[in-house]
Scaffold this motif. Sequence first.
Motif, mmCIF file in Angstrom:
data_model
loop_
_atom_site.group_PDB
_atom_site.id
_atom_site.type_symbol
_atom_site.label_atom_id
_atom_site.label_comp_id
_atom_site.label_asym_id
_atom_site.label_seq_id
_atom_site.Cartn_x
_atom_site.Cartn_y
_atom_site.Cartn_z
ATOM 1 N N LYS A 170 -5.699 -4.932 -13.821
ATOM 2 C CA LYS A 170 -5.588 -4.327 -15.141
ATOM 3 C C LYS A 170 -6.550 -3.142 -15.261
ATOM 4 O O LYS A 170 -7.750 -3.286 -15.071
ATOM 5 N N ASP A 171 -6.007 -1.993 -15.597
ATOM 6 C CA ASP A 171 -6.802 -0.795 -15.795
ATOM 7 C C ASP A 171 -7.571 -0.923 -17.112
ATOM 8 O O ASP A 171 -6.967 -1.153 -18.165
ATOM 9 N N LYS A 172 -8.890 -0.781 -17.045
ATOM 10 C CA LYS A 172 -9.725 -0.956 -18.239
ATOM 11 C C LYS A 172 -9.433 0.082 -19.315
ATOM 12 O O LYS A 172 -9.518 -0.220 -20.509
ATOM 13 N N LYS A 173 -9.086 1.279 -18.918
ATOM 14 C CA LYS A 173 -8.841 2.359 -19.883
ATOM 15 C C LYS A 173 -7.491 2.226 -20.577
ATOM 16 O O LYS A 173 -7.385 2.355 -21.783
ATOM 17 N N THR A 174 -6.454 1.968 -19.784
ATOM 18 C CA THR A 174 -5.097 1.950 -20.348
ATOM 19 C C THR A 174 -4.623 0.551 -20.723
ATOM 20 O O THR A 174 -3.698 0.402 -21.510
ATOM 21 N N GLY A 175 -5.244 -0.465 -20.120
ATOM 22 C CA GLY A 175 -4.800 -1.840 -20.363
ATOM 23 C C GLY A 175 -3.545 -2.199 -19.579
ATOM 24 O O GLY A 175 -3.024 -3.292 -19.714
ATOM 25 N N GLU A 176 -3.063 -1.268 -18.755
ATOM 26 C CA GLU A 176 -1.860 -1.509 -17.963
ATOM 27 C C GLU A 176 -2.228 -2.082 -16.606
ATOM 28 O O GLU A 176 -3.273 -1.774 -16.052
ATOM 29 N N TYR A 177 -1.320 -2.905 -16.080
ATOM 30 C CA TYR A 177 -1.514 -3.455 -14.738
ATOM 31 C C TYR A 177 -0.937 -2.486 -13.721
ATOM 32 O O TYR A 177 0.171 -1.987 -13.890
ATOM 33 N N LYS A 178 -1.734 -2.237 -12.667
ATOM 34 C CA LYS A 178 -1.304 -1.325 -11.612
ATOM 35 C C LYS A 178 -1.362 -2.047 -10.284
ATOM 36 O O LYS A 178 -2.302 -2.785 -10.002
ATOM 37 N N GLN A 179 -0.327 -1.804 -9.463
ATOM 38 C CA GLN A 179 -0.286 -2.440 -8.149
ATOM 39 C C GLN A 179 -1.427 -1.927 -7.288
ATOM 40 O O GLN A 179 -1.730 -0.746 -7.261
ATOM 41 N N GLN A 180 -2.064 -2.857 -6.598
ATOM 42 C CA GLN A 180 -3.172 -2.539 -5.700
ATOM 43 C C GLN A 180 -2.658 -2.442 -4.277
ATOM 44 O O GLN A 180 -1.545 -2.829 -3.971
ATOM 45 N N ASP A 181 -3.516 -1.943 -3.401
ATOM 46 C CA ASP A 181 -3.156 -1.808 -1.999
ATOM 47 C C ASP A 181 -2.793 -3.160 -1.388
ATOM 48 O O ASP A 181 -3.343 -4.189 -1.748
ATOM 49 N N TYR A 182 -1.915 -3.089 -0.447
ATOM 50 C CA TYR A 182 -1.489 -4.236 0.348
ATOM 51 C C TYR A 182 -2.657 -4.699 1.213
ATOM 52 O O TYR A 182 -3.412 -3.892 1.733
ATOM 53 N N MET A 183 -2.842 -6.006 1.330
ATOM 54 C CA MET A 183 -3.898 -6.552 2.181
ATOM 55 C C MET A 183 -3.266 -7.387 3.282
ATOM 56 O O MET A 183 -2.670 -8.426 3.015
ATOM 57 N N ALA A 184 -3.406 -6.911 4.499
ATOM 58 C CA ALA A 184 -2.934 -7.653 5.664
ATOM 59 C C ALA A 184 -4.079 -8.524 6.178
ATOM 60 O O ALA A 184 -5.197 -8.490 5.672
ATOM 61 N N TYR A 185 -3.792 -9.282 7.209
ATOM 62 C CA TYR A 185 -4.732 -10.225 7.817
ATOM 63 C C TYR A 185 -6.067 -9.565 8.176
ATOM 64 O O TYR A 185 -7.135 -10.038 7.776
ATOM 65 N N GLU A 186 -6.034 -8.462 8.925
ATOM 66 C CA GLU A 186 -7.266 -7.803 9.361
ATOM 67 C C GLU A 186 -8.076 -7.279 8.182
ATOM 68 O O GLU A 186 -9.297 -7.311 8.195
ATOM 69 N N LYS A 187 -7.393 -6.797 7.155
ATOM 70 C CA LYS A 187 -8.095 -6.296 5.967
ATOM 71 C C LYS A 187 -8.761 -7.451 5.212
ATOM 72 O O LYS A 187 -9.855 -7.295 4.663
ATOM 73 N N ALA A 188 -8.131 -8.608 5.205
ATOM 74 C CA ALA A 188 -8.733 -9.792 4.568
ATOM 75 C C ALA A 188 -10.011 -10.200 5.300
ATOM 76 O O ALA A 188 -11.035 -10.496 4.682
ATOM 77 N N LEU A 189 -9.954 -10.188 6.625
ATOM 78 C CA LEU A 189 -11.141 -10.529 7.410
ATOM 79 C C LEU A 189 -12.245 -9.491 7.209
ATOM 80 O O LEU A 189 -13.425 -9.847 7.097
ATOM 81 N N ALA A 190 -11.881 -8.217 7.130
ATOM 82 C CA ALA A 190 -12.862 -7.157 6.896
ATOM 83 C C ALA A 190 -13.514 -7.318 5.529
ATOM 84 O O ALA A 190 -14.722 -7.097 5.371
#
Length: 150
Positions: A62-82
Amino acid sequence: MKKLSILIVLFLTVSFTYAQSDSDKKGVEKACMNYIEGFYEGDEAKLKESLQPTLNKFGFWKDKKTGEYKQQDYMAYEKALAYARNVLEKKQFAKPEAPKEVQVFDVGHVIASAKVRAWWGIDYILLSKRGDKWMIEQVIWEGPLEKPTH
């Protein structure tokens, strides 16, 4: 004697099904708790224990300024471990009172679904059974919780 035999077979079938279901439910709960704690504690081993290398995770913040929900970056396995490594390196652990809730919705023979509540929000999780272990395949999440605890 025939009725007794049928009752014994029925009892054993129901008992085995319940035992298998209870064991599977605990396996799903463990995978989901490893997921939360892996991110909270920066514990890569817990994430590796429960995430499929083909993990597909994405969500909405949720964007604090607009109150709208915005899709975040995709998280793959390696990104989760990082991410977990970063938590550990920077010692940015979740607060002790941060929520760690797992609700198992359904457990099949080789697939399951669950909901996780964590400091960042809620996650809906799809799992598969690989051998005797439940593994997280897909996650869709929404954050933040109404009262952030991180």
